[in-house]
Design a protein around this motif. Sequence first.
Motif, mmCIF file in Angstrom:
data_model
loop_
_atom_site.group_PDB
_atom_site.id
_atom_site.type_symbol
_atom_site.label_atom_id
_atom_site.label_comp_id
_atom_site.label_asym_id
_atom_site.label_seq_id
_atom_site.Cartn_x
_atom_site.Cartn_y
_atom_site.Cartn_z
ATOM 1 N N ALA A 110 12.427 -16.728 3.604
ATOM 2 C CA ALA A 110 11.878 -15.881 2.681
ATOM 3 C C ALA A 110 10.269 -15.943 2.692
ATOM 4 C CB ALA A 110 12.249 -16.359 1.346
ATOM 5 N N LEU A 111 9.730 -17.196 3.050
ATOM 6 C CA LEU A 111 8.393 -17.359 3.320
ATOM 7 C C LEU A 111 7.774 -16.635 4.408
ATOM 8 C CD1 LEU A 111 7.492 -21.188 1.902
ATOM 9 C CD2 LEU A 111 7.369 -19.117 0.845
ATOM 10 N N GLU A 112 8.653 -16.713 5.567
ATOM 11 C CA GLU A 112 8.321 -15.981 6.598
ATOM 12 C C GLU A 112 8.075 -14.540 6.495
ATOM 13 O OE1 GLU A 112 11.053 -17.106 9.461
ATOM 14 O OE2 GLU A 112 10.132 -18.663 10.495
ATOM 15 N N THR A 113 8.769 -13.954 5.646
ATOM 16 C CA THR A 113 9.116 -12.485 5.164
ATOM 17 C C THR A 113 7.602 -12.291 4.529
ATOM 18 O OG1 THR A 113 11.217 -12.497 5.410
ATOM 19 C CG2 THR A 113 10.151 -10.730 4.349
ATOM 20 N N TRP A 114 7.381 -13.072 3.504
ATOM 21 C CA TRP A 114 6.284 -12.860 2.622
ATOM 22 C C TRP A 114 5.009 -13.170 3.499
ATOM 23 C CZ3 TRP A 114 5.403 -11.230 -1.886
ATOM 24 C CH2 TRP A 114 6.119 -11.297 -3.168
ATOM 25 N N ASP A 115 4.974 -14.130 4.324
ATOM 26 C CA ASP A 115 3.672 -14.158 5.142
ATOM 27 C C ASP A 115 3.309 -13.187 5.776
ATOM 28 O OD1 ASP A 115 1.585 -15.894 5.820
ATOM 29 O OD2 ASP A 115 2.637 -16.738 7.576
ATOM 30 N N ASN A 116 4.434 -12.374 6.473
ATOM 31 C CA ASN A 116 4.052 -11.370 7.534
ATOM 32 C C ASN A 116 3.875 -10.163 6.617
ATOM 33 O OD1 ASN A 116 4.993 -12.638 9.869
ATOM 34 N ND2 ASN A 116 6.982 -12.149 9.575
ATOM 35 N N LEU A 117 4.339 -9.987 5.492
ATOM 36 C CA LEU A 117 4.081 -8.856 4.692
ATOM 37 C C LEU A 117 2.716 -8.804 3.910
ATOM 38 C CD1 LEU A 117 7.503 -8.149 3.261
ATOM 39 C CD2 LEU A 117 6.491 -6.815 4.874
ATOM 40 N N LEU A 118 2.299 -10.068 3.607
ATOM 41 C CA LEU A 118 1.112 -10.336 2.911
ATOM 42 C C LEU A 118 -0.086 -10.189 3.972
ATOM 43 C CD1 LEU A 118 1.703 -13.223 0.484
ATOM 44 C CD2 LEU A 118 1.221 -10.851 -0.169
ATOM 45 N N ARG A 119 0.142 -10.391 4.996
ATOM 46 C CA ARG A 119 -0.882 -10.182 6.046
ATOM 47 C C ARG A 119 -1.050 -8.707 6.426
ATOM 48 N NH1 ARG A 119 -1.616 -14.946 9.604
ATOM 49 N NH2 ARG A 119 -0.240 -16.571 9.257
ATOM 50 N N LEU A 120 -0.087 -8.073 6.500
ATOM 51 C CA LEU A 120 -0.255 -6.655 6.578
ATOM 52 C C LEU A 120 -0.904 -5.837 5.487
ATOM 53 C CD1 LEU A 120 3.233 -5.696 8.090
ATOM 54 C CD2 LEU A 120 1.067 -5.570 9.183
ATOM 55 N N ASP A 121 -0.481 -6.583 4.154
ATOM 56 C CA ASP A 121 -0.848 -5.977 2.807
ATOM 57 C C ASP A 121 -2.549 -6.375 2.726
ATOM 58 O OD1 ASP A 121 -0.794 -5.041 0.341
ATOM 59 O OD2 ASP A 121 -0.658 -7.078 -0.604
ATOM 60 N N HIS A 122 -2.634 -7.351 3.310
ATOM 61 C CA HIS A 122 -4.130 -8.025 3.109
ATOM 62 C C HIS A 122 -5.239 -7.149 3.825
ATOM 63 C CE1 HIS A 122 -7.774 -10.692 3.008
ATOM 64 N NE2 HIS A 122 -7.724 -10.370 4.200
ATOM 65 N N ASP A 123 -4.563 -6.476 5.074
ATOM 66 C CA ASP A 123 -5.383 -5.478 5.936
ATOM 67 C C ASP A 123 -5.506 -4.167 5.031
ATOM 68 O OD1 ASP A 123 -5.607 -7.538 7.708
ATOM 69 O OD2 ASP A 123 -3.864 -6.813 8.960
ATOM 70 N N ALA A 124 -4.696 -3.851 4.177
ATOM 71 C CA ALA A 124 -4.730 -2.656 3.584
ATOM 72 C C ALA A 124 -4.960 -2.446 2.284
ATOM 73 C CB ALA A 124 -3.105 -2.124 3.678
ATOM 74 N N SER A 125 -6.097 -3.633 1.807
ATOM 75 C CA SER A 125 -6.518 -3.831 0.271
ATOM 76 C C SER A 125 -5.388 -3.692 -0.551
ATOM 77 C CB SER A 125 -7.285 -2.619 0.025
ATOM 78 O OG SER A 125 -8.395 -2.403 0.846
ATOM 79 N N PRO A 126 -4.807 -4.869 -0.787
ATOM 80 C CA PRO A 126 -3.653 -5.127 -1.643
ATOM 81 C C PRO A 126 -3.707 -4.587 -3.138
ATOM 82 C CG PRO A 126 -4.871 -7.291 -1.398
ATOM 83 C CD PRO A 126 -5.451 -6.366 -0.412
ATOM 84 N N THR A 127 -2.619 -4.212 -3.600
ATOM 85 C CA THR A 127 -2.653 -3.604 -5.004
ATOM 86 C C THR A 127 -1.167 -4.420 -5.596
ATOM 87 O OG1 THR A 127 -0.919 -1.843 -4.371
ATOM 88 C CG2 THR A 127 -3.621 -1.562 -4.148
ATOM 89 N N ASP A 128 -1.389 -4.285 -6.897
ATOM 90 C CA ASP A 128 -0.001 -4.616 -7.654
ATOM 91 C C ASP A 128 1.119 -3.828 -7.388
ATOM 92 O OD1 ASP A 128 -1.369 -6.685 -9.185
ATOM 93 O OD2 ASP A 128 -1.663 -5.411 -10.929
ATOM 94 N N GLU A 129 0.906 -2.521 -7.050
ATOM 95 C CA GLU A 129 2.113 -1.908 -6.444
ATOM 96 C C GLU A 129 2.804 -2.156 -5.146
ATOM 97 O OE1 GLU A 129 3.258 2.832 -5.802
ATOM 98 O OE2 GLU A 129 1.278 2.317 -6.582
ATOM 99 N N ALA A 130 1.696 -2.672 -4.136
ATOM 100 C CA ALA A 130 2.195 -3.193 -3.029
ATOM 101 C C ALA A 130 2.745 -4.396 -3.052
ATOM 102 C CB ALA A 130 0.875 -3.204 -2.137
ATOM 103 N N HIS A 131 2.386 -5.395 -3.913
ATOM 104 C CA HIS A 131 2.922 -6.728 -4.422
ATOM 105 C C HIS A 131 4.289 -6.495 -4.956
ATOM 106 C CE1 HIS A 131 -1.274 -8.645 -4.265
ATOM 107 N NE2 HIS A 131 -0.423 -8.699 -2.999
ATOM 108 N N ARG A 132 4.772 -5.526 -5.533
ATOM 109 C CA ARG A 132 5.755 -5.250 -6.209
ATOM 110 C C ARG A 132 6.814 -4.795 -5.058
ATOM 111 N NH1 ARG A 132 2.814 -3.411 -10.875
ATOM 112 N NH2 ARG A 132 2.864 -1.509 -10.027
ATOM 113 N N ALA A 133 6.221 -3.868 -4.175
ATOM 114 C CA ALA A 133 7.095 -3.368 -3.174
ATOM 115 C C ALA A 133 7.610 -4.511 -2.173
ATOM 116 C CB ALA A 133 6.361 -2.435 -2.188
#
Length: 340
Positions: A110-133
Amino acid sequence: MPDPVPLSSRVRGALYGLAVCDALGGPVEFKPRGSFKPVTRMLPNDNFDLPPGCFTDDTSMTLCLAQSFLDCGGQSNIVDQVKKYISWWRDGYLSSVGRCFDIGVSTKCALETWDNLLRLDHDASPTDEAHRAILKRITRSFGKDEFCGNGSLMRVLPAALIAVSELDAVQLARESSLPTHPHPRCVHACMIYAALVLQTLNGASKTELALSLAESVKEIPSNVSDTPIEPVLAERLGKYQTLEDWEKTPAESIRSTGYVVDTLEASLWAFFNSDTFDEAATLAVNLGYDADTVGAICGGLAGAYHGFEAIPESWLRDMKKTDLLDEVAQKILEHRNTTV
């Protein structure tokens, strides 16, 4: 009549109780019950080549969750929680030895999945909606029956320690399970445990706790959860209606595996069948198998019940990195003083 155990001792006892029993059970983790000499003192953890008194992932993740609650003003912030878990896993944040030497399979995935997604999300200006996704994707992937381990239950204690009410504790516990263990069985186990710890902090007796547990298994408040109590969990715990039901259950019928239902039952069995902190601790860890986690969960509740002073000094002397425990315990008490 005043409570014989001060709240400050209960809070500190809960945090230390979890860590002490985690370190006590770590050396016999994975070992079948009865295959080792009964544990009564701190031992080296030969599984990971560690000296006596080193707490494991159970305590490190508990400290991460506590620190997240504190940093977020007593509120739940799932992304902040996840980032702290990743920092522990990647960099040894809040570890007893400065590195992550043990992590559950489901938690790591689960943490590997989060880590990968948060890295992508960080590059795209994270939003609450993105975190919910991201959380929705995690729920789809890790909400299956095969992901019903005890990885969120083992760390949920701070939800009760930081909460201002039982309803608050249960809500914080529910959300804390979602990042790695979103299955309702895991979520509801966390909610049940947090409610028991909160009641213990308020001075409930074991008789009262057993009765409250029996009621909570029947129904979780509708304003906290949209679903009724998870059926498998309800069936297992539903056979315990009173304290006497726990006391008459033989150890032979208790399973101490990493399955969340087994772990919760085993931890509560050790707590309800003991009269002192050290008796609860040794009952729990000597069940073997997932001894550190069963011990940690039992220790958190037993520490809240008996207080810090009930923990044997000989165990405390062997503990490593107690400064981390002291700092978090003090911050929790300061937070409670400003909010309660």
